[in-house]
Design a protein around this motif. Structure first.
Motif: not given
Length: 153
Positions: A68-85
């Protein structure tokens, strides 16, 4: 007798990673698809195009994370596109970045609304952020991507 059980904030953990839900991550890639469901067969609803953007993970399913982003919009993403930073989004315009976490501390720079900054230490009411070679302390209430009660060293 009826007993209502409500989850304690931060007490729920993801079934895949065993990490807390919700939790914040950042966008690793410069362009990332957000899908309607947790697989490649689901339709792409939109594409995020800001590397480093903070996102909140609200669910896990296999290699997929519901974000979910700041505006409350969201959906599903593959984990490889995300960072723990950890990053945050400056949510107010021209936020003074101060030398120390005090309202009367010297101002080192100002952060514009919409700036993505790297998140450093957080006290009860202040967080240290850095962006574009500048760093300083800002009120936690001016940021999206950090919980109000979150403390970081």
């Amino acid at each position: 007798m009826m007993v209502l059980v409500a989850p304690v904030h931060g007490a729920e953990h993801g079934p895949v990673t065993n990490l807390p839900l919700p939790r914040y991550v950042s966008l690793k890639a410069g362009e990332s698809n957000v899908r309607r469901g947790p697989s490649l067969s689901h339709r792409v609803d939109w594409v995020y195009k800001r590397r480093g953007m903070p996102l909140k993970i609200t669910a896990e399913y296999g290699h997929w994370r519901r974000v979910q982003d700041r505006d409350g919009a969201g959906g599903w993403m593959h984990y490889s596109l995300l960072s723990g930073v950890r990053t945050v989004l400056v949510d107010e315009d021209m936020v003074p970045m101060r030398r120390t976490p005090q309202a009367d501390a010297p101002v080192l720079a100002q952060a514009e609304r919409g700036v993505i900054a790297r998140l450093g230490a957080c006290r009860p009411d202040w967080c240290r952020i850095s962006a574009e070679g500048r760093s300083g302390w800002v009120p936690k209430s001016t940021l999206w991507g950090v919980e109000p009660d979150e403390i970081r060293d």
